[in-house]
Design an enzyme around this catalytic site. Structure first.
Site, PDB file in Angstrom:
ATOM      1  N   ASP A  56       4.599  -2.087   2.911  1.00  0.00           N
ATOM      2  CA  ASP A  56       5.563  -1.103   2.401  1.00  0.00           C
ATOM      3  C   ASP A  56       5.508   0.185   3.234  1.00  0.00           C
ATOM      4  OD1 ASP A  56       6.177  -2.910   0.403  1.00  0.00           O
ATOM      5  OD2 ASP A  56       4.648  -2.095  -0.943  1.00  0.00           O
ATOM      6  N   GLY A  83       0.020  -6.556  14.941  1.00  0.00           N
ATOM      7  CA  GLY A  83       1.186  -5.728  15.218  1.00  0.00           C
ATOM      8  C   GLY A  83       2.468  -6.290  14.643  1.00  0.00           C
ATOM      9  N   GLY A  99       9.650  -1.323  -3.756  1.00  0.00           N
ATOM     10  CA  GLY A  99      10.712  -0.349  -3.522  1.00  0.00           C
ATOM     11  C   GLY A  99      10.189   1.076  -3.598  1.00  0.00           C
ATOM     12  N   ALA A 100       9.464   1.371  -4.662  1.00  0.00           N
ATOM     13  CA  ALA A 100       8.936   2.729  -4.842  1.00  0.00           C
ATOM     14  C   ALA A 100       7.985   3.092  -3.703  1.00  0.00           C
ATOM     15  CB  ALA A 100       8.217   2.819  -6.190  1.00  0.00           C
ATOM     16  N   ASN A 124       6.699 -10.338   6.428  1.00  0.00           N
ATOM     17  CA  ASN A 124       5.376 -10.514   7.023  1.00  0.00           C
ATOM     18  C   ASN A 124       5.227 -12.001   7.366  1.00  0.00           C
ATOM     19  OD1 ASN A 124       4.656 -11.873   4.690  1.00  0.00           O
ATOM     20  ND2 ASN A 124       3.369 -10.247   3.879  1.00  0.00           N
ATOM     21  N   ASP A 145      -8.473  -1.458   2.269  1.00  0.00           N
ATOM     22  CA  ASP A 145      -7.574  -2.076   1.288  1.00  0.00           C
ATOM     23  C   ASP A 145      -6.188  -2.154   1.937  1.00  0.00           C
ATOM     24  OD1 ASP A 145      -5.966  -2.809  -0.828  1.00  0.00           O
ATOM     25  OD2 ASP A 145      -6.370  -1.022  -2.047  1.00  0.00           O
ATOM     26  N   GLY A 186       4.985  -0.906  -6.665  1.00  0.00           N
ATOM     27  CA  GLY A 186       6.304  -1.537  -6.604  1.00  0.00           C
ATOM     28  C   GLY A 186       6.775  -1.396  -5.168  1.00  0.00           C
ATOM     29  N   VAL A 228       3.815  -0.189 -12.004  1.00  0.00           N
ATOM     30  CA  VAL A 228       2.519   0.483 -12.084  1.00  0.00           C
ATOM     31  C   VAL A 228       1.481  -0.547 -11.653  1.00  0.00           C
ATOM     32  CG1 VAL A 228       0.789   1.413 -13.668  1.00  0.00           C
ATOM     33  CG2 VAL A 228       3.138   2.253 -13.741  1.00  0.00           C
ATOM     34  N   SER A 254      -2.651   3.573   6.319  1.00  0.00           N
ATOM     35  CA  SER A 254      -2.637   3.369   4.857  1.00  0.00           C
ATOM     36  C   SER A 254      -3.727   2.403   4.399  1.00  0.00           C
ATOM     37  CB  SER A 254      -1.265   2.845   4.401  1.00  0.00           C
ATOM     38  OG  SER A 254      -1.166   1.449   4.647  1.00  0.00           O
TER      39      SER A 254
END
Ligand code: RIB
Length: 306
Positions: free
Chosen positions: A255, A228, A44-45, A187, A249, A42, A15, A285
Site C-alpha cells: 500500500d 523491487g 484503500g485507506a 504483487n 513488519d 484497509g 481497523v 515502511s
C-alpha cells in the site's frame, strides 16, 4: 515533484488487529501471542494516507460501519489531512476489520472481514462524481464490490482521468474491464492469480506481465518485495531494483508503494523515477510495525533519498 496532485481513493478502510506470533493455535487450543497492536488499515485507506504523507491532496470515497471503529476511522482521516467528506457511515453494519498475524521474520498473514466496505456501490461513486472528475488520479483496490471497481474504472476512462488499480486481495478478474485502468499493479501472488502463471522471480514477472498485456491491460507493474518492481508496457519491460532494508513488519508495504507511486507520478515524476521512489518509500515502511503507523513522513523519506 513539480506540483501537489489531487488523488481520489475509491476503496476500503479497516481497523487492523495485529498479533505478533510465531505459532498458531490448533482447533480447541489456546496459546499466547507475543504482542498486539490496534491500528488503522484497509488497503484503500493505507494508500490514501501514503499518498498524503508524500505530499498529495487526497480524498477518500469509502463506507464505514456505525460503530466505534467507523467514527474513529473518519477521525483518523481528518487528523491525517485526508478529505473524508465522502466517507459514509452505513447503519446496521460493522466497519471492516483485519485480524493480522506477523511472524518473527516480519511476514504477515491477513484475514479481512469487509463489513461496510462491501456496501460501497456504483451509486456512491456517482454521488462523488464531482470530486472524481477533478482528480489527477483515481486509485482502487479489491476490498469493495468488484462491480464498483469496474464501474469506477470505466468512469475514469470516459472522463480521461488516470486510474491505478491494485488488484488486491488477489482474485480472478475480467481483463477486459481492467483495460480501463492506466496501471494495474499486483504483487507476485496477485499477478499469479490474474495471469494464471507462477511469479517467483523477475523473469517470471516479466512473462506474466507480457501475458497480461496480451490480454488487453495497458501497463502492468509487478511489485516483487526485496526484488523491487517490474514495469511493462507495449514498448517492453524494465526492472527497477529495490531499496534494501532488513524488514521488521512488511504489512502495508504494498500500500505504501501504491499510494506513494500515485503521488509521485501524478506530481510530475517520470514513470521510472516514480517507481524507484515508491520502492524506497515502501521499504522504509517495513522498518517499523503496523500499517499506516509505519509510513514515514516526506521529510524522513527525503533524508533517505539524500
Ligand atoms: O495491505 C494491508 C492491509 O490489508 C491491512 O491494512 C488490512 O486492513 C488489509 O486491508
Amino acid at each position: 515533484m513539480n506540483r501537489e496532485p489531487h488523488i481520489v481513493v475509491v476503496g476500503s478502510a479497516n481497523v487492523d488487529l495485529t498479533t505478533f506470533t510465531d505459532q498458531f493455535p490448533r482447533p480447541g487450543e489456546t496459546i499466547f501471542g507475543r504482542e498486539f497492536h490496534l491500528g488503522f488499515g484497509g488497503k484503500g485507506a493505507n494508500q490514501a494516507v501514503a499518498a498524503r504523507l508524500c505530499g498529495a491532496r487526497v480524498s477518500m470515497v469509502a463506507r464505514v460501519g456505525d460503530d466505534l471503529f467507523g467514527e474513529a476511522t473518519i477521525r483518523n482521516f481528518t487528523a491525517r489531512g485526508v478529505d473524508a467528506s465522502r466517507v459514509l457511515i452505513t447503519p446496521g453494519v460493522s466497519s471492516g476489520v483485519a485480524p493480522i498475524f506477523v511472524d518473527s521474520a516480519g511476514q504477515n498473514r491477513i484475514l479481512v472481514v469487509k463489513g461496510a466496505n462491501d456496501r460501497l456501490l456504483p451509486a456512491d461513486v456517482d454521488a462523488a462524481a464531482d470530486l472524481l472528475r477533478e482528480a489527477d488520479c483515481l486509485v482502487l483496490q479489491l476490498e469493495i464490490p468488484i462491480e464498483t471497481v469496474y464501474y469506477t474504472l470505466s468512469f475514469a476512462r470516459r472522463h480521461g482521468i488516470r486510474a491505478i488499480l491494485n488488484p488486491a486481495p488477489g482474485q480472478a478478474l475480467d481483463l477486459a474491464q481492467l483495460a480501463n485502468a492506466d496501471y494495474v499493479i499486483p504483487n507476485e501472488t496477485e499477478a499469479e492469480v490474474l495471469g494464471g502463471m507462477p511469479v517467483r522471480n523477475v523473469d517470471e514477472a516479466r512473462a506474466c506481465a507480457a501475458h497480461l498485456l496480451d490480454g488487453g491491460l495497458r501497463r502492468v507493474i509487478v511489485t516483487l518485495g526485496a526484488n523491487g518492481a517490474l514495469c511493462a508496457g507495449a514498448e517492453g519491460s524494465r526492472h527497477v531494483p529495490a531499496h534494501t532494508v532488513q524488514p521488521v513488519d512488511t504489512t502495508g508495504a504494498g500500500d505504501a508503494f501504491i499510494g506513494s507511486f500515485a503521488c509521485f507520478l501524478s506530481g510530475g515524476c517520470d514513470e521510472y523515477e516514480a517507481i524507484a521512489r515508491a520502492n524506497v518509500y515502501a521499504a522504509l515502511s517495513t522498518l517499523s510495525v503496523g500499517t499506516q503507523m509505519s509510513f514515514v513522513t516526506l521529510e524522513r523519506f527525503q533524508e533517505v533519498l539524500g
